[in-house]
Structure formats: C-alpha cells, structure tokens
Design a protein around this motif. Structure first.
Motif, short mmCIF file in Angstrom:
data_model
loop_
_atom_site.label_atom_id
_atom_site.label_comp_id
_atom_site.label_asym_id
_atom_site.label_seq_id
_atom_site.Cartn_x
_atom_site.Cartn_y
_atom_site.Cartn_z
N ARG A 1 0.66 -1.25 -0.08
CA ARG A 1 0.06 0.06 0.18
C ARG A 1 0.94 1.27 -0.03
O ARG A 1 0.51 2.36 -0.58
CB ARG A 1 -1.06 0.00 1.38
N GLU A 2 1.92 1.29 0.86
CA GLU A 2 2.92 2.44 0.92
C GLU A 2 3.31 2.83 -0.59
O GLU A 2 3.43 4.02 -0.80
CB GLU A 2 3.71 2.52 1.99
N ILE A 3 3.97 1.59 -1.15
CA ILE A 3 4.65 1.97 -2.52
C ILE A 3 3.42 2.43 -3.46
O ILE A 3 3.71 3.37 -4.30
CB ILE A 3 5.06 0.70 -2.90
N PHE A 4 2.33 2.14 -3.31
CA PHE A 4 1.28 2.18 -4.35
C PHE A 4 0.78 3.76 -4.03
O PHE A 4 0.57 4.68 -5.00
CB PHE A 4 -0.05 1.51 -4.08
N LYS A 5 0.87 4.00 -2.87
CA LYS A 5 0.54 5.65 -2.52
C LYS A 5 1.28 6.53 -3.22
O LYS A 5 1.29 7.86 -3.76
CB LYS A 5 0.65 5.79 -0.95
N LEU B 1 -7.89 6.61 0.79
CA LEU B 1 -7.25 6.11 -0.41
C LEU B 1 -8.12 5.77 -1.53
O LEU B 1 -8.07 6.01 -2.75
CB LEU B 1 -6.71 4.80 -0.06
N TYR B 2 -9.42 5.61 -1.11
CA TYR B 2 -10.70 5.39 -2.18
C TYR B 2 -10.86 6.53 -2.88
O TYR B 2 -11.20 6.54 -3.99
CB TYR B 2 -11.98 4.78 -1.35
N LYS B 3 -10.86 7.69 -2.30
CA LYS B 3 -11.25 9.22 -2.81
C LYS B 3 -10.08 9.51 -3.80
O LYS B 3 -10.47 10.06 -5.00
CB LYS B 3 -11.15 10.11 -1.77
N THR B 4 -8.84 9.27 -3.52
CA THR B 4 -7.83 9.22 -4.45
C THR B 4 -8.10 8.65 -5.54
O THR B 4 -7.94 9.02 -6.82
CB THR B 4 -6.45 9.44 -3.90
N ILE B 5 -7.99 7.16 -5.44
CA ILE B 5 -8.12 6.25 -6.64
C ILE B 5 -9.07 6.47 -7.49
O ILE B 5 -9.19 6.76 -8.78
CB ILE B 5 -8.13 4.74 -6.24
N ARG B 6 -10.40 6.85 -6.90
CA ARG B 6 -11.72 7.31 -7.52
C ARG B 6 -11.51 8.44 -8.47
O ARG B 6 -11.93 8.68 -9.59
CB ARG B 6 -12.81 7.55 -6.46
N GLU B 7 -10.84 9.40 -7.97
CA GLU B 7 -10.56 10.63 -8.60
C GLU B 7 -9.67 10.51 -9.69
O GLU B 7 -9.95 10.97 -10.96
CB GLU B 7 -9.71 11.76 -7.86
#
Length: 783
Positions: free
Chosen positions: A77-81, A176-182
């Motif tokens: 998750r941290e790398i993906f962020k 995280l959902y909000k960022t991926i969604r955007e």
C-alpha cells in the motif's frame, strides 16, 4: 542523465518482469531498491516530464512510465500511494489540457462532456494524452484492480476468510478510495470507450469464471460505482444495462451464502451510485427495488443492512418517481411499497394519510394488540419478548417519522396517549428493578430493553417536534401531557434510572417552540435542574451524557426563553451562573464548550435585552466572578481547547465596561461592591484588579508586560481578531503556558479548512463524476 539511468535500470530489471510476483519473494535490499526507484521516477517525472516528452526517442517516456505501472501493481500500500500521487497529477494535467484544447466549434461540446466525443476526433489534436495512450490503458487496469472499499459497502472479508458485516471504517482506506476514484474519473474522461471496454471485459471474466474471486468481483464493482456521472447518459445507459444484467445473472448462478452476499453487495453499491440512470429508466428502477426487497430477506446481516441503506438512498433520490403513475402501470409504485420519503413526496393530503396508514399498518396492529393485553394484564410488560417487540415498534415509528416529517401527525396522534402511558409503566418497572436489584439492575437485559422503550418514545417525540410545522398545535396538544408524564417521572427516579434523553427532548422542544414554551420553563427547571445538578457536581466523570445534555438545555432556555430565566428566584439564578462557571472548568470538551457558550449568550442577553437597572444589578453581582473564572481557564494549559470562546467572552466583558469604538457602555453601574472606593470608574478598578490578579499568579511577568496587555483589553475589544491575537501573544509569553499551542490557532485553522473544502468542491464540480451523486443536492424539480 535520466536516459542513462533508465538504460541502467533496464539491465537490472527487465521491463517484462512481473514485479507483483517477484517483490514479495525478494530480500529487503531488493525491496528497498524498488521503493527508491518508485520515489526517483515519481519525483523526476513530477518535475521534468516535459523534457522527456520532447525527446526524439519516445521509448524513454513510455519505458519509464511502464516501470511505474509495474511498480504500481505490487501489493504494497505504501509504495502504491507513492505512485498514485504521481498518476493523479499526470491524468489531471492531461485532462485539463484536453479541456483547454482550441477545437473551434467542438470546444463547447468537449467542455460540457468529453465522454460524448468520438476519441478518433480527439486524436486529430496535438495533445500530450496521445503520447500516453498505451500507458493510460494499462493504468486503468491498475486503478480498477487496486480499487479499495468505498464507505457505502458494509460487507467485508475478515481474517478468517468469512464474509461479514463491517462496523468500523478505516480512515486510511476511505482517503485512499477517494484518491483512486478521482484518478479513475479523469482516466474515464480521457478515453471513455477504453474504460468501458476494460470494465466489461473484466466483468465477462467474472461471469465465465475465469477470473472469479470475491476480491476481483469487489474491486471491479467498486470501480464501476466510482465513475458515476463521468460518462454521458447514452454511454452510461448502455454500460449499466450490461453490468446490472450480468451481475443479476451472477447472483442466480452462484451457490453459497457468502458468494451471493458478495455479488448482492456489489449490485446494491452500483445501483446506489447511479440515480441519474434509475430516474431515466423506470422499469429498471422497479426491478432494482424489488431485488432490494429480496436482499432485505436474506439471512446475512450485512446484506440486510446494505439493502436497507441502498433502498433509503434510492427512495430519497427518486422519491417523486414512486408516487407518480408511470407508463404501463395501473397504479403508482408506492401503493405496493409505502415508504416514508415517498409518502412525504405525495402532495395530496388524503392520499398521503392513507399511504401513511398503509406504511404503519403492521406495527400499529402489533401495538394495538400489546396495549389491549397490557390493559387486561399489566404483567405482560415484564415479558422479554414483548419488551423487544415494543422497542422495535417504537424504532419503526422513529424511522418513519424521520422520513415522513411533519406529515407524520396522524400516526403520532393515533398512538400518543397510549405511548405516554407505556412510558410511565416501563419507568415504574425500571424503578422497581433498581429498588430490588440495586446497581446491577441497569445492566440486566430486561431493564435495558425497558430503557430502550423509554428512549425510543422520547426520540420519536423529539424527531416529530423537530420536523413539525404547526407549532401551536404541538404546544397545545402534545406538550402538557408530555411534561406531566416525563418530568415528574425524571424527578422522582433514582439517578441511575434518569434518562439523559429527557433533557435532550426538552432542549429540542424549547429550541423549536421558542417563546411558546416560556410559561413551561419554571416547571421544567423545577423537575430537572437541581436533581440533575446533584448528579453531576460531585466529580467530572459520572453521568457524562447528562452533563452535556444538562448544559445544552440551559443554553436552549437562555437562547429561546430568556425572559423565563429572569423570573427564576435568586437562589436558582445563582445556581445557573455557578453551573456555567463550573462547566467551563470541566475536562469534557462538550461540557466545557456548552458552559462557556451559555455564559457568553447569557451576558449578551443581559446587556441587550434587559433594562439598565436589571443589567447593573446582574453585573455588580456576577461580573468579577465570571471574569476571575475566565482568566482561570484561559491561563490553564488543560483548557486551551476553549480558547476561541474564552477570548470572545473576555472581549465582551471589557466591551460592556468601555467599548473601544466609544459610545455608551452597556454596564452603567459599578462592577465591584466593596473592593474599591465609591466613585471609582470601572476602567480604573479593572486595570488595578486584573493587574494585581496577573502579577500574583505569574511572578515572571514584568509590570510593563501586564500594562500593555491590559491596555489591549480595552483598546481592541471591538475587533475580535486583534483582541484574540493580543490575548494569544500574552498567553504564549507565560512560561506555564508552554507546549502545544495549536488550540490557540483554532480559528485560523477552522477558516483554512473551510476555504480548502470550498475550493476543493468548486474544483470537483467542474469535472463530471468527481462529485459523487450523494454530494449533489437533489432538486425536487428535477426528480
């Protein structure tokens, strides 16, 4: 330089290497290298991607980004962020460039809805997005496969591999959902056809079983739900019809409670995200609602809860469609499924009352039977199953009232007197249990059930009053019986049997009916004031709910029935002031805030709404007491959280004595009694009094410091921002006030948060799909 680095990386990590599988098996040194590579590529592209885009050899641009694609696929998750932040920045820039493209007559259409345009026409423009076509297509797959659970989804897989009802939201996952969604919304706008194709291909693999798993089904459906309003209506219709039909088929195909729960939750999430589609396609809306009722009967708790939540969401968003006669229907759909939001939307009063009766038919039948049985034999109220049924009936009424609103009057009128009788009867049973079993009684299941009945009755009354429109009728037909039943019961009960909801209900009624309740304030105070104060004034911990609601009630009386407060006898009025000051020193922030605000509102009312004689008498008796207590909490590091209201209260006190802008002071008489010679001005007295108070409390302060501070109390008391800064600087100068002073900057922080939220909403409102349907206000004219 970058080209050489990328060439070197290619010799170490072949572009074809599956990092998702390799990374977990690598040693810590190799994993650290991948993490550093992610940081390097994101930082370099973030600053210099324009240079790489203009290189003759396009491979450096595409290969560098494909390395980021591979890194983004790693299950970390941290790398993906790290990579996600870069991807969002890139797709937002590409979208904004596309929006600004000079397309002559095509520009207005593109600006309104880029998804409506044929991508081949966009390809004719020299846009940066074309250089990333293959990268963006791969990125869409990554964002779909990395999608995390939205807040609306209530069903999760636990550590034991079971599908269960979720109760705790993970704030990290929500963000995280909000960022991926955007990111996915921007990707959809950049190529709506590719997004649709990827999603339908993946859905087909769920149906044929080649990629079926709970995880794969979930992330795909969460991604589908996340791009609502990013497509034009025609594309959205084609896409959703395929999606819902395939998922409904999947529920029929799958065997096993958990498999069905997963698919059902995903159907419910998706349909709840697309109200525009449901409003435009009545038959589909009807099919969805019927399916939701099926899901409500599922044995899986999470499916039931989510079906109810989704139905309520759809009922609110599409309410007018249920009360109107739709094409090829014999009657409005509400005739089959009367629901509160839909009853509310029915404009015909006669029809509305009939629908309400239908809606409440089952709970009313059960209620009538219990009332008949209890009248014949009161001991039936001691039966555990009966107690549970009564509690559920009351909860049903509360839920219906919340949605039906002021039109709930016929129903509450039908059960009101019996309900108050039920309140008295259950209260009597609780008191008997406490007398018999002592402190253990409130924790016993039967007593908890009886208290639930009392609380839900109060909640129903509170809900109705809050939504009522005919306030005169409420005052005349509901309030007298309520006070007779509830207040005397509260007063006579032992402390452990008194419900804080009584105080909350009184606050709601006073706040709603305002002046109509003035004549009832004495009886309210007589029954709840001293007995509650006696419960909470022994320490700062017992009865926490009563503490908050007690001061909220005092605030409501002061704000809405102030003349009644002035009619209290001297003893009770002093109790009110003492209670405010005691609350201001409380370690519970809600209690502290209520006490400070009550005191601020009270002195404002005294200064603005009473005659000079009354105001002078009040301030001569209480000014110094209030001033001392305000300085006490102001200079106590444990009470920094109250700084905003403390500073406002102090400013008002000094403004009433001598307003900085000139003019007549609100306080005409002395604020002292025998502490100064007769004839001493209030200003001179306070300069001396405050100076002495501070110099004794803080020996480290210089006289000059104190004098400058006190001068500011008088010269800045008409400008809250400057007054607050003067006070804040003084507090920070105190050695005792060292440490974290973030609370002293709360006003600035709150304004910054409001400004950021406003700017973010404005930004998202300009891109179709960035605002979720639930964030967009429903216009009844558009329903």
């Amino acid at each position: 330089m970058f080209c050489e680095v990328l060439t070197t990386i290619a010799t170490i990590i072949p572009l074809e290497l599956d990092l998702k599988s390799t990374y977990p098996q690598s040693n810590s040194r190799d994993q650290e290298f991948i993490q550093n590579l992610a940081l390097f590529l994101c930082n370099f592209f973030g600053q210099h991607v324009g240079l790489i885009e203009h290189l003759p050899n396009r491979d450096y641009l595409t290969h560098g980004h494909f390395y980021l694609i591979r890194i983004s696929q790693i299950e970390d998750r941290e790398i993906f962020k790290i990579t996600l932040d870069y991807w969002l920045k890139l797709v937002q820039e590409l979208y904004e460039e596309m929006q600004a493209a000079p397309m002559n007559e095509m520009a207005p259409l593109l600006m309104a809805n880029p998804g409506a345009l044929d991508p081949s026409r966009l390809n004719q423009l020299p846009l940066r997005m074309h250089k990333y076509k293959e990268v963006l297509s791969n990125l869409r797959v990554v964002m779909i496969e990395k999608m995390v659970r939205p807040e609306e989804v209530l069903i999760v897989e636990n550590d034991e591999g079971e599908i269960v009802r979720e109760f705790v939201k993970e704030s990290d996952t929500v963000q995280l959902y909000k960022t991926i969604r955007e990111c996915l919304v921007y990707l959809t706008h950049l190529d709506v056809n590719d997004t649709e194709q990827i999603m339908t291909d993946k859905l087909q693999k769920q149906v044929d079983g080649s990629e079926w798993s709970w995880h794969n089904c979930n992330v795909l459906c969460w991604a589908i739900g996340s791009i609502s309003l990013a497509m034009n209506e025609e594309t959205e219709k084609r896409f959703l019809v395929t999606v819902i039909k395939d998922l409904l088929g999947l529920t029929e195909m799958k065997r096993g409670k958990d498999n069905k729960a997963v698919v059902a939750s995903n159907i419910m999430y998706i349909v709840g995200q697309y109200p525009r589609f449901l409003k435009a396609h009545w038959k589909f809306l009807k099919t969805v609602v019927n399916k939701l009722f099926e899901f409500m009967h599922e044995s899986h708790e999470g499916v039931q809860d989510m079906a109810c939540d989704t139905f309520i969401k759809i009922a609110r968003q599409c309410r007018r469609h249920f009360v109107a006669l739709q094409p090829n229907e014999n009657e409005p759909f509400i005739e089959e499924i009367a629901c509160g939001y839909m009853v509310n939307a029915q404009g015909n009063k006669h029809m509305q009352e009939r629908l309400l009766a239908d809606l409440m038919g089952a709970p009313n039948a059960a209620w009538d039977e219990i009332i008949r049985a209890a009248t014949a034999d009161p001991t039936v109220l001691q039966d555990s199953e009966t107690i549970k049924i009564i509690g559920n009936i009351m909860k049903t009424n509360v839920s219906a009232c919340s949605s039906v609103g002021p039109y709930f009057y016929p129903q509450i009128g039908r059960i009101y007197l019996d309900m108050l009788q039920m309140y008295r009867a259950t209260s009597q049973l609780i008191s008997e249990a406490i007398a018999r079993d002592g402190e253990l009684a409130p924790r016993m299941p039967k007593v908890r059930g009886l208290r639930t009945i009392k609380k839900e009755i109060l909640k129903l009354i509170e809900t109705y009053v809050d939504k009522a429109e005919d306030l005169q009728s409420v005052r005349q037909q509901m309030v007298p019986q309520l006070l007779d039943s509830v207040l005397v019961d509260y007063n006579r009960n032992v402390p452990g049997a008194r419900d804080a909801e009584v105080l909350k209900a009184m606050s709601t009624i006073i706040s709603k009916l305002t002046g109509l309740m003035e004549d009832q304030v004495p009886v309210i105070m007589q029954n709840v004031f001293e007995c509650t104060l006696d419960m909470i004034n022994k320490d700062f911990s017992e009865f926490p709910e009563h503490r908050v609601e007690f001061f909220n009630l005092l605030r409501a009386i002061n704000l809405h029935c102030f003349p009644a407060l002035l009619k209290l006898d001297n003893r009770q009025f002093k109790f009110v002031i003492d209670a405010c000051m005691w609350a201001s020193k409380h370690d519970n922030r809600d209690v502290e805030g209520a006490g400070l605000n009550m005191c601020l509102e009270l002195i404002n009312n005294i200064a603005e709404k009473t005659d000079v004689q009354t105001a002078n008498a009040f301030f001569q008796q209480f000014f110094i007491t209030i001033l001392q207590d305000v300085f006490f909490v102001l200079t106590d590091p444990d009470h920094k959280a109250g700084f905003k209201t403390q500073s406002m209260l102090l400013m008002k006190l000094f403004n009433f004595v001598q307003p900085a802008e000139g003019g007549t002071p609100k306080i005409q008489g002395p604020v002292y009694t025998d502490q100064a010679p007769t004839g001493t001005s209030n200003r001179d007295f306070l300069v001396n009094f405050v100076g002495t108070l501070l110099s004794k409390a803080f020996g480290n302060l210089q006289v000059a410091q104190i004098n400058v501070f006190i001068e500011g109390l008088f010269t800045l008391n008409n400008q809250y921002d400057k007054f607050r800064l003067n006070l804040r600087d003084f507090l920070i100068s105190l050695k005792e006030y060292a440490g974290d002073n973030a609370d002293l900057y709360a006003v600035e922080k709150e304004q910054e948060v409001r400004d950021n939220l406003k700017a973010d909403r404005e930004r998202r409102s300009k891109v179709g799909g960035l605002l979720k349907p639930s964030e967009i206000e429903i216009d009844d004219d558009e329903l």
